[in-house]
Design an enzyme around this catalytic site. Structure first.
Site, PDB file in Angstrom:
ATOM      1  N   GLY A 293     -43.537  14.777 -50.756  1.00  0.00           N
ATOM      2  CA  GLY A 293     -42.240  15.064 -51.373  1.00  0.00           C
ATOM      3  C   GLY A 293     -41.733  16.488 -51.206  1.00  0.00           C
ATOM      4  O   GLY A 293     -40.539  16.733 -51.241  1.00  0.00           O
TER       5      GLY A 293
ATOM      6  N   ASP B 195     -43.274  16.246 -63.416  1.00  0.00           N
ATOM      7  CA  ASP B 195     -42.915  15.144 -64.301  1.00  0.00           C
ATOM      8  C   ASP B 195     -43.905  15.137 -65.471  1.00  0.00           C
ATOM      9  O   ASP B 195     -43.776  15.945 -66.380  1.00  0.00           O
ATOM     10  CB  ASP B 195     -42.947  13.869 -63.451  1.00  0.00           C
ATOM     11  CG  ASP B 195     -42.394  12.650 -64.147  1.00  0.00           C
ATOM     12  OD1 ASP B 195     -41.615  12.811 -65.089  1.00  0.00           O
ATOM     13  OD2 ASP B 195     -42.731  11.529 -63.735  1.00  0.00           O
TER      14      ASP B 195
ATOM     15  N   GLY C 137     -46.886  16.093 -65.236  1.00  0.00           N
ATOM     16  CA  GLY C 137     -47.696  17.296 -65.056  1.00  0.00           C
ATOM     17  C   GLY C 137     -49.154  16.989 -64.745  1.00  0.00           C
ATOM     18  O   GLY C 137     -49.932  17.896 -64.463  1.00  0.00           O
TER      19      GLY C 137
ATOM     20  N   LYS D 280     -38.775  18.060 -65.043  1.00  0.00           N
ATOM     21  CA  LYS D 280     -38.356  17.016 -65.989  1.00  0.00           C
ATOM     22  C   LYS D 280     -39.163  17.185 -67.274  1.00  0.00           C
ATOM     23  O   LYS D 280     -40.149  16.477 -67.481  1.00  0.00           O
ATOM     24  CB  LYS D 280     -38.738  15.652 -65.393  1.00  0.00           C
ATOM     25  CG  LYS D 280     -37.629  14.756 -64.945  1.00  0.00           C
ATOM     26  CD  LYS D 280     -38.217  13.371 -64.710  1.00  0.00           C
ATOM     27  CE  LYS D 280     -37.694  12.743 -63.463  1.00  0.00           C
ATOM     28  NZ  LYS D 280     -38.247  11.392 -63.237  1.00  0.00           N
TER      29      LYS D 280
ATOM     30  N   ASP E  40     -38.789  10.350 -52.872  1.00  0.00           N
ATOM     31  CA  ASP E  40     -38.636   8.966 -52.429  1.00  0.00           C
ATOM     32  C   ASP E  40     -38.610   7.962 -53.571  1.00  0.00           C
ATOM     33  O   ASP E  40     -39.054   8.242 -54.680  1.00  0.00           O
ATOM     34  CB  ASP E  40     -39.801   8.577 -51.514  1.00  0.00           C
ATOM     35  CG  ASP E  40     -41.098   8.372 -52.294  1.00  0.00           C
ATOM     36  OD1 ASP E  40     -41.466   9.289 -53.065  1.00  0.00           O
ATOM     37  OD2 ASP E  40     -41.704   7.295 -52.187  1.00  0.00           O
TER      38      ASP E  40
END
Ligand code: IMP
Ligand code: MG
Length: 177
Positions: free
Chosen positions: A43, A102, A104, A130, A158
């Protein structure tokens, strides 16, 4: 049909990544620093490629890949390294470059593993944060954007291996059956 709404445009990404590059350059410019950018595949590749071109101090790059497994129904954050670094990190100031933070779990595990190898220092840069979904405590040194609890795609991120090639960050809304 599923729907994609532009959430962070190409121009906004370009501007923020250039600011992050300047912040990072400032922190790692002194002669005693030896910066190693470590991107977590897959990513982070698009962010890494843009970010490194906005960093003007001396730096090296490397890549890691992980896969996470959950045990039973609990997302345990078990992380397995499936591609490791090529270099010995004891000479380096590592900056981990991530696409999104996210829960974590992945990053906190990775940080734990990297710390045992005694780098000169270890810091963390994420393009997206986030915070609403955080489960593991992770200290961020550089953050691109704080975003709400939405599923985002593009600029490397993705959904089922799709959409990584979008030049912007979009919010994906899937069809309801
Ligand atoms: P966590 O912080 O351990 O929960 O995992 C973060 C990873 O989950 C990221 O590196 C992404 O691969 C993936 N991820 C989390 N949120 C999103 C999202 O909104 N879109 C795409 N991938 C996501
Ligand atoms: Mg990732």
């Amino acid at each position: 049909m599923s729907k994609i709404d532009v959430f962070i445009s190409e121009d906004q990404l370009k501007k923020r990544v250039s600011e992050l590059g300047a912040e990072i350059t400032e922190k790692y410019s002194s002669p005693d620093k030896n910066l190693l950018l470590v991107a977590v595949l897959k990513g982070s590749v698009v962010f890494m490629a843009d970010l490194m071109r906005n960093i003007t101090c001396k730096c090296a790059i490397d890549f890691m890949a992980t896969s996470s497994y959950s045990s039973g129904t609990v997302s345990s954050g078990n992380v397995k390294i499936i591609k490791d670094l090529d270099v010995n990190v004891s000479e380096y100031d590592i900056l981990l470059v991530e696409d999104i933070l996210d829960s974590g779990y992945t990053l906190s595990k990775l940080i734990e593993i990297l710390k045992t190898r005694n780098p000169k220092s270890l810091s963390l840069c994420t393009l997206l944060d986030k915070p609403d979904r955080r489960k593991a405590d992770v200290k961020l040194d550089f953050r691109g954007f704080t975003i709400p609890d939405e599923f985002v795609i593009g600029y490397g991120l993705d959904y089922d291996e799709r959409y990584r090639n979008l030049p912007y960050i979009g919010i994906l809304t899937l069809d309801k059956e």
